[in-house]
Motif scaffolding. Structure first.
Motif, short mmCIF file in Angstrom:
data_model
loop_
_atom_site.label_atom_id
_atom_site.label_comp_id
_atom_site.label_asym_id
_atom_site.label_seq_id
_atom_site.Cartn_x
_atom_site.Cartn_y
_atom_site.Cartn_z
N HIS A 279 27.34 50.81 37.98
CA HIS A 279 27.27 49.42 38.88
C HIS A 279 26.41 49.48 40.21
CE1 HIS A 279 30.69 47.52 40.68
NE2 HIS A 279 30.55 48.81 40.92
N SER A 280 26.47 48.02 40.64
CA SER A 280 26.24 48.29 42.78
C SER A 280 27.41 46.73 42.64
CB SER A 280 25.27 48.11 42.81
OG SER A 280 24.61 46.84 42.94
N SER A 281 28.02 46.94 43.08
CA SER A 281 28.38 45.75 43.82
C SER A 281 28.37 45.08 45.45
CB SER A 281 30.24 45.86 43.68
OG SER A 281 31.23 46.42 44.38
N SER A 282 28.00 43.97 45.79
CA SER A 282 28.34 43.58 46.92
C SER A 282 28.70 42.02 47.39
CB SER A 282 26.24 43.14 46.32
OG SER A 282 25.39 43.96 46.72
N GLU A 283 29.44 42.45 48.31
CA GLU A 283 30.38 41.13 48.69
C GLU A 283 30.12 41.05 50.32
OE1 GLU A 283 34.05 42.41 47.49
OE2 GLU A 283 33.92 42.28 45.68
N THR B 118 25.08 45.25 36.56
CA THR B 118 25.86 46.91 35.52
C THR B 118 25.04 46.91 34.57
OG1 THR B 118 27.35 45.99 36.42
CG2 THR B 118 27.95 47.56 34.65
N ASP C 233 27.30 36.85 38.73
CA ASP C 233 27.69 36.38 39.86
C ASP C 233 28.81 36.08 39.68
OD1 ASP C 233 28.28 34.94 41.88
OD2 ASP C 233 26.38 34.60 42.80
N TYR D 7 27.91 41.74 41.38
CA TYR D 7 27.29 43.09 40.26
C TYR D 7 26.33 43.22 39.53
CZ TYR D 7 32.36 42.76 41.63
OH TYR D 7 33.73 42.51 42.40
N TYR E 221 33.76 41.09 34.15
CA TYR E 221 33.22 42.39 35.24
C TYR E 221 33.23 43.44 34.11
CZ TYR E 221 34.45 45.29 39.30
OH TYR E 221 34.34 46.12 39.84
N THR F 117 33.66 48.83 40.32
CA THR F 117 33.88 49.95 40.87
C THR F 117 34.89 50.38 41.06
OG1 THR F 117 33.07 48.17 42.89
CG2 THR F 117 35.49 49.01 43.04
N GLY G 19 31.78 38.39 44.07
CA GLY G 19 30.68 40.01 44.11
C GLY G 19 29.47 39.50 43.07
#
Length: 408
Positions: free
Chosen positions: A190-194, A282, A265, A280, A92, A96, A278
C-alpha cells in the motif's frame, strides 16, 4: 545526549532527510559507529542512492546493508495476515503496520551479525511506528539498546533540523526546504498519506494525494475480469499464470490501479491514544481480500468461518499495535493456518470503476451442495418438515421470555 554508552548501532535508513539527520546525530551525540539497513519493500523508489548517501556520511562500505525483501515481505507477512481477512476498525488493510516487523527483524539479525549493541529508527514520538519497531526489537532481542532520536533530541522545529543538516553538509533537496504538503509511507502492499493538507477530516483529499490508483470515475467503461487461483489460503496464480508472492501482488496492484480500486479515506484510532486521518491506497490487497473471502465462502464450514471472523479483530489489533512477535499472534496464526488446509480453488473477479465483485468460485473441496439448496425436488438430503422442530427448539427460550413478560 546519550544516556548509555553505545559502540555500534544499526539504523533503519531510507536515505531521506530525516534518517540522514539521524545518522549524523548518532555519530555526533553517541559517538557510535553506524550501520545502515535499507529495505526494498516495493515502495516504488530507487533505494540504491542510499548507499552513496551513507558513504558520504562516513559509514564504512561493509556497514551498509541494502536488501530486496519483497518476496519475504509478501510471503511471510502479507499473505499470513490475509489468510485471516485482516482489517483494522473495519476498513484498514494494515499496509504500514505489517511492514514494521520485517524491518525490525532484519535490524536485529544484522545487529547480531556485525556485533552491534543498539538499534535505531526514525519514527516520531506521536505515532504508532515507534511502538511497532520497538516491540519487534525487544521481542527478538530483549536486552538490545533502542535509540529513538525523536524522543531524545532537542530539535524543536523543522527549521532546527534543516540547520543541523546544513551545518553537517547533509544534502537537502530543494522541496524539503519548504513545508511538505503531506507525508508518505509506501511498500508493495500500500501507500499511506498523512498530515498537512489531510489534517482536517472534513475536507476531501486532493486528487494529487493519490499515487497508486486512478480516480474510479476515470477508470475504463468496460470491466476487467480475472481469475485468481488459491492453494491453502494463499494466491498462487492470476489468469492461470503461476507467480511468486511479490510478482502476484505487483500484478494485482497494476490491475487495481487501472480500475480505480483500493482507495480509503480513514480516521483511525492510534495505539498511542489519538485519532489520525490517513488516505490509503491498497489496490492489490483490496482485490485479494475479496477473492480470498470468495474462495473461503465455499470451502470453509460455517462454524470455522464464523470463528475466524470473531478472531480477526483481535488479530488485526495485534498487528496494528505492533505485537507481531507475540505468542498470542502466533497462537491465532496457528488456528488461522489450520483453517486454510482446504481453502484451494479458483475465484473469478470483476473489477469496475473502484469496485471489486466476486462473480464465480470453484474448488475441489467445495462444501456447496446444489442438491441441498435447490428449490426443485430431486436427490435431497433435507426434509422440509424437520425445520419445524428445529425452529421450535430454538424458539423455546424466546417463548418462555415472552410468557413471563405477558404475565408481568
Amino acid at each position: 545526549m546519550a544516556q548509555k554508552p553505545v559502540k555500534k548501532v544499526v539504523l533503519a535508513y531510507s536515505g531521506g532527510l530525516d534518517t540522514s539527520i539521524i545518522l549524523k546525530w548518532l555519530q555526533t551525540e553517541y559517538g557510535a559507529e553506524v550501520v545502515t539497513f535499507t529495505a526494498d519493500l516495493g515502495q516504488g523508489e530507487e533505494i540504491e542512492p542510499a548507499r552513496a548517501k551513507a558513504l558520504a556520511a562516513g559509514v564504512k562500505p561493509e556497514n551498509i546493508f541494502i536488501e530486496d525483501v519483497r518476496e519475504e515481505f509478501v510471503r511471510d507477512f502479507v499473505f499470513p495476515m490475509f489468510r485471516a481477512n485482516t482489517v483494522y476498525e473495519g476498513q484498514y488493510l494494515l499496509g504500514t503496520s505489517i511492514a514494521r516487523p520485517l524491518i525490525a527483524k532484519r535490524q536485529i539479525e544484522i545487529a547480531r551479525q556485525v556485533g552491534a549493541d543498539a538499534v535505531s529508527h526514525g519514527a516520531t514520538g506521536k505515532g504508532n511506528d515507534q511502538v511497532r519497531f520497538e516491540l519487534g526489537y525487544y521481542g527478538l532481542e530483549p536486552d538490545i539498546t533502542v535509540i529513538a532520536p525523536w524522543r531524545e533530541w532537542d530539535f524543536k522545529s523543522r527549521e532546527a533540523l534543516l540547520e543541523f543538516a546544513e551545518k553537517h553538509q547533509i544534502q537537502i533537496t530543494k522541496d524539503k526546504r519548504g513545508e511538505a504538503p503531506f507525508s508518505v509511507d509506501a511498500n508493495l502492499l500500500h501507500s499511506s498519506s498523512e498530515g498537512k493538507v489531510l489534517e482536517d477530516p472534513a475536507v476531501e483529499a486532493p486528487e494529487f494525494v493519490h499515487m497508486r490508483t486512478i480516480a474510479p470515475e476515470d477508470a475504463p467503461d468496460q470491466p476487467t475480469i480475472i481469475t485468481i487461483d488459491f492453494e491453502k489460503g494463499d494466491p498462487v496464480a492470476i489468469d492461470g499464470v503461476a507467480m511468486s508472492p511479490a510478482t502476484l501482488l505487483t500484478k494485482l496492484n497494476e490491475l487495481g490501479r487501472d480500475n480505480g480500486v483500493g482507495r480509503l479515506d480513514l480516521v483511525e484510532n492510534r495505539f498511542v491514544g489519538m485519532k489520525s486521518r490517513g488516505v490509503y491506497e491498497t489496490p492489490g490487497g483490496t482485490i485479494l481480500l475479496a477473492a480470498h473471502r470468495g474462495i473461503e465462502s465455499i470451502t470453509l464450514d460455517r462454524g470455522a468461518m464464523h470463528l475466524k471472523d470473531e478472531l480477526m479483530p483481535k488479530y488485526a489489533s495485534l498487528v496494528y499495535n505492533g505485537f507481531w512477535f507475540s505468542p498470542e499472534r502466533e497462537m491465532l496464526q496457528a488456528a488461522i493456518d489450520y483453517s486454510q488446509s482446504k481453502v484451494s480453488g479458483q475465484v473469478r473477479v470483476k473489477l469496475y470503476k473502484g469496485n471489486v465483485t466476486v462473480i464465480g468460485r470453484t474448488s475441489p473441496y467445495s462444501l456447496y451442495d446444489q442438491d441441498l439448496v435447490t428449490f426443485e425436488e430431486g436427490k435431497v438430503a433435507y426434509d422440509h418438515r424437520d425445520a419445524g422442530g428445529f425452529i421450535k427448539l430454538n424458539a423455546l427460550r424466546l417463548r418462555v421470555l415472552a410468557k413471563r413478560d405477558q404475565r408481568g
